[in-house]
Design a protein around this motif. Structure first.
Motif, PDB file in Angstrom:
ATOM      1  N   GLU A  16       0.827  -1.211   0.000  1.00  0.00           N
ATOM      2  CA  GLU A  16       0.000   0.000   0.000  1.00  0.00           C
ATOM      3  C   GLU A  16       0.858   1.256   0.000  1.00  0.00           C
ATOM      4  O   GLU A  16       0.570   2.236  -0.712  1.00  0.00           O
ATOM      5  CB  GLU A  16      -0.924  -0.014   1.220  1.00  0.00           C
ATOM      6  CG  GLU A  16      -2.051  -1.022   1.128  1.00  0.00           C
ATOM      7  CD  GLU A  16      -2.997  -0.929   2.306  1.00  0.00           C
ATOM      8  OE1 GLU A  16      -4.127  -0.436   2.105  1.00  0.00           O
ATOM      9  OE2 GLU A  16      -2.603  -1.329   3.418  1.00  0.00           O
ATOM     10  N   ARG A  56      -3.959  -6.875  -4.455  1.00  0.00           N
ATOM     11  CA  ARG A  56      -4.752  -6.296  -5.543  1.00  0.00           C
ATOM     12  C   ARG A  56      -6.016  -5.608  -5.027  1.00  0.00           C
ATOM     13  O   ARG A  56      -6.486  -4.621  -5.607  1.00  0.00           O
ATOM     14  CB  ARG A  56      -5.114  -7.382  -6.554  1.00  0.00           C
ATOM     15  CG  ARG A  56      -5.747  -6.861  -7.846  1.00  0.00           C
ATOM     16  CD  ARG A  56      -5.926  -8.005  -8.830  1.00  0.00           C
ATOM     17  NE  ARG A  56      -6.454  -7.527 -10.093  1.00  0.00           N
ATOM     18  CZ  ARG A  56      -7.737  -7.387 -10.362  1.00  0.00           C
ATOM     19  NH1 ARG A  56      -8.649  -7.702  -9.434  1.00  0.00           N
ATOM     20  NH2 ARG A  56      -8.157  -6.939 -11.538  1.00  0.00           N
ATOM     21  N   GLU A  57      -6.557  -6.136  -3.946  1.00  0.00           N
ATOM     22  CA  GLU A  57      -7.778  -5.555  -3.402  1.00  0.00           C
ATOM     23  C   GLU A  57      -7.523  -4.271  -2.615  1.00  0.00           C
ATOM     24  O   GLU A  57      -8.463  -3.595  -2.205  1.00  0.00           O
ATOM     25  CB  GLU A  57      -8.480  -6.595  -2.527  1.00  0.00           C
ATOM     26  CG  GLU A  57      -9.052  -7.754  -3.356  1.00  0.00           C
ATOM     27  CD  GLU A  57      -9.614  -8.883  -2.503  1.00  0.00           C
ATOM     28  OE1 GLU A  57      -9.430  -8.819  -1.255  1.00  0.00           O
ATOM     29  OE2 GLU A  57     -10.217  -9.813  -3.059  1.00  0.00           O
ATOM     30  N   ARG A  58      -6.228  -3.930  -2.405  1.00  0.00           N
ATOM     31  CA  ARG A  58      -5.901  -2.742  -1.624  1.00  0.00           C
ATOM     32  C   ARG A  58      -5.203  -1.645  -2.410  1.00  0.00           C
ATOM     33  O   ARG A  58      -5.027  -0.546  -1.888  1.00  0.00           O
ATOM     34  CB  ARG A  58      -4.996  -3.129  -0.454  1.00  0.00           C
ATOM     35  CG  ARG A  58      -5.654  -4.060   0.552  1.00  0.00           C
ATOM     36  CD  ARG A  58      -4.856  -4.062   1.837  1.00  0.00           C
ATOM     37  NE  ARG A  58      -5.349  -5.035   2.792  1.00  0.00           N
ATOM     38  CZ  ARG A  58      -4.971  -5.080   4.060  1.00  0.00           C
ATOM     39  NH1 ARG A  58      -4.086  -4.197   4.517  1.00  0.00           N
ATOM     40  NH2 ARG A  58      -5.448  -5.988   4.880  1.00  0.00           N
ATOM     41  N   VAL A  59      -4.751  -1.944  -3.627  1.00  0.00           N
ATOM     42  CA  VAL A  59      -4.021  -0.944  -4.399  1.00  0.00           C
ATOM     43  C   VAL A  59      -4.714  -0.719  -5.733  1.00  0.00           C
ATOM     44  O   VAL A  59      -5.544  -1.522  -6.174  1.00  0.00           O
ATOM     45  CB  VAL A  59      -2.554  -1.375  -4.638  1.00  0.00           C
ATOM     46  CG1 VAL A  59      -1.834  -1.611  -3.312  1.00  0.00           C
ATOM     47  CG2 VAL A  59      -2.471  -2.618  -5.518  1.00  0.00           C
ATOM     48  N   ASP A  60      -4.365   0.392  -6.373  1.00  0.00           N
ATOM     49  CA  ASP A  60      -4.982   0.716  -7.661  1.00  0.00           C
ATOM     50  C   ASP A  60      -3.961   0.694  -8.796  1.00  0.00           C
ATOM     51  O   ASP A  60      -4.110   1.407  -9.796  1.00  0.00           O
ATOM     52  CB  ASP A  60      -5.672   2.080  -7.591  1.00  0.00           C
ATOM     53  CG  ASP A  60      -4.719   3.204  -7.211  1.00  0.00           C
ATOM     54  OD1 ASP A  60      -3.530   2.924  -6.996  1.00  0.00           O
ATOM     55  OD2 ASP A  60      -5.171   4.362  -7.132  1.00  0.00           O
ATOM     56  N   VAL A  61      -2.906  -0.121  -8.631  1.00  0.00           N
ATOM     57  CA  VAL A  61      -1.927  -0.317  -9.701  1.00  0.00           C
ATOM     58  C   VAL A  61      -1.931  -1.801 -10.066  1.00  0.00           C
ATOM     59  O   VAL A  61      -2.368  -2.644  -9.273  1.00  0.00           O
ATOM     60  CB  VAL A  61      -0.514   0.131  -9.269  1.00  0.00           C
ATOM     61  CG1 VAL A  61      -0.509   1.619  -8.942  1.00  0.00           C
ATOM     62  CG2 VAL A  61      -0.009  -0.690  -8.087  1.00  0.00           C
ATOM     63  N   ASP A 112      -3.305  -8.939 -12.440  1.00  0.00           N
ATOM     64  CA  ASP A 112      -3.593  -8.308 -13.724  1.00  0.00           C
ATOM     65  C   ASP A 112      -2.700  -8.844 -14.833  1.00  0.00           C
ATOM     66  O   ASP A 112      -3.026  -8.697 -16.017  1.00  0.00           O
ATOM     67  CB  ASP A 112      -3.409  -6.795 -13.599  1.00  0.00           C
ATOM     68  CG  ASP A 112      -4.311  -6.200 -12.529  1.00  0.00           C
ATOM     69  OD1 ASP A 112      -5.521  -6.055 -12.797  1.00  0.00           O
ATOM     70  OD2 ASP A 112      -3.810  -5.911 -11.427  1.00  0.00           O
TER      71      ASP A 112
END
Length: 437
Positions: free
Chosen positions: A254, A335-340, A368
């Motif tokens: 994060e 993945r559920e905590r970041v937007d990259v 991703d």
């Protein structure tokens, strides 16, 4: 739903699909044939349709820091400029290529490679802090050799700047992005890990080092996409009390996304360089190879010590599970905590697993992008078959990895796999269809 063939954006860069070749040793070195070796190794992967190719760990300093023989150094701008031939070859096939920057720290060859120490008796290992007692005990027992040079605060800043300079050289040579080696007992992992980091300055917070590298990369390479591994030391031995938990890894992820990293590669690792990195079968064929026995004795100091390392290797092969995608749960949580974008690697061998972890079916996506490393030793043009729906031939036998401690190039040594790869080649299985172009 996301498909393996869908494009994906990393830091403003469009990658044509979600399959990547994970960083692995190319054993190219820096000699006159180094660029040719890298082109021969990596161009077939791009030609086969793999969207993103990571050139394996490349050392940012002019001496020390190599964790294995024949690693490539990228401190020299003239050498890196010649790598434009590699980046151009990858681009000609529509692929993207990132350079992984690294330093071994206490994992450097002067710690464990007896022959290297004889040739470089003055070499010391860069260290975050005084080495942990477990390593000091191994040193006193004569199993490794520690000559740590603990970095001062100013030297840490200088090292971060050197990462940035090398990123700038890479950008000038046409690399599409930079990847930091922050796992597998690298120096960056040693900054992040409470097992190694006992500092009392601002870099007692290991993320501060990654922040300094980020800023240096931006200064020297502009907005080039920057990704890093994110370790959780969840498979550390029981005698290691201080280590990164998965919760620690999530917190680090994060923070790195907030700092401005464009992609994250979460990995569950040990505090040591062990079989947690290359899980799978015990590589009996490689250890028994008659042509390598003298080389193993030179590397480890004697035939007896080489046999001791082999026994430890056998024990660890039994200890670590080899479920495909062993980092998937950690990746999904990140993945559920970041937007990259989050990149998943670790034991993937089938197209079905790639699809599953991307969320092509009903499962929650874990990543991703999905990557493989060792399978490309057996099938340099593996991408063509994977993208067409087939599975990798790699049996995770690890016979390709152990010889690399002697300087041998990475190649498949399993006869049945080599024969099948030859049959598939003769049948044209690695040729891309025009619809794939």
């Amino acid at each position: 739903m996301t498909a393996l063939t869908d494009p994906v954006d990393i830091g403003g860069l469009t990658v044509p699909n979600r399959l990547y070749r994970a960083p692995v040793l190319e054993c190219a070195g820096n000699g006159p044939d180094a660029v040719d070796t890298l082109v021969d190794e990596l161009e077939p992967t791009a030609e086969s349709g793999v969207g993103l190719v990571f050139q394996g760990a490349s050392i940012v300093t002019d001496r020390g820091g190599c964790a294995a023989p024949n690693m490539t150094r990228v401190h020299d701008p003239d050498f890196v400029a010649d790598l434009e031939r590699l980046t151009g070859a990858v681009h000609d096939h529509g692929g993207r290529i990132f350079l992984q920057l690294a330093h071994g720290g206490l994992r450097s060859m002067s710690t464990w490679h007896a022959g290297y120490r004889e040739r470089h008796p003055e070499q010391r290992q860069l260290a975050v802090s005084r080495p942990p007692w477990q390593l000091r005990l191994l040193d006193r027992a004569g199993l490794i050799s520690l000559r740590p040079a603990v970095l001062s605060t100013d030297e840490v800043w200088d090292l971060a700047e050197q990462f940035g300079r090398c990123a700038g050289y890479a950008a000038d040579a046409g690399y599409d992005g930079v990847h930091l080696s922050a796992a597998n007992m690298s120096l960056i992992q040693q900054f992040l890990s409470p097992f190694y980091n006992r500092r009392n300055d601002e870099f007692a917070d290991g993320v501060r080092f990654l922040e300094a590298i980020h800023d240096a990369v931006r200064d020297h390479a502009g907005s080039i996409p920057l990704v890093t591994k994110v370790p959780a030391e969840t498979v550390a031995p029981e005698f290691v009390r201080r280590h990164l938990s998965r919760a620690d890894g999530l917190a680090i992820a994060e923070r790195l996304a907030g700092i401005g990293y464009d992609g994250l590669v979460p990995v569950e690792v040990s505090t040591f360089w062990d079989m947690s990195i290359v899980r799978g079968a015990f590589p009996d064929r490689a250890w028994a190879a008659s042509d390598l026995q003298n080389d193993y004795a030179s590397v480890f100091g004697s035939r007896l010590r080489a046999r001791a390392v082999a026994l430890l290797n056998r024990f660890q092969a039994r200890r670590f599970d080899h479920d495909p995608g062993w980092n998937a749960d950690f990746c999904r949580a990140v993945r559920e905590r970041v937007d990259v974008p989050v990149l998943l690697e670790g034991g993937l061998r089938t197209r079905a697993d790639c699809d599953r972890y991307l969320g092509t079916g009903s499962d929650r996506p874990a990543a991703d992008l999905v990557g493989m490393a060792r399978p490309f030793y057996a099938e340099p043009r593996l991408g063509a078959r994977l993208l067409a729906g087939a599975d990798a031939l790699c049996e995770s036998c690890n016979n390709c990895t152990i010889p690399q401690v002697t300087g041998e190039p990475g190649r498949c040594r399993t006869p049945s796999v080599v024969r099948e790869q030859g049959r598939l080649t003769s049948r044209g299985a690695y040729e891309r269809n025009s619809s794939d172009e």
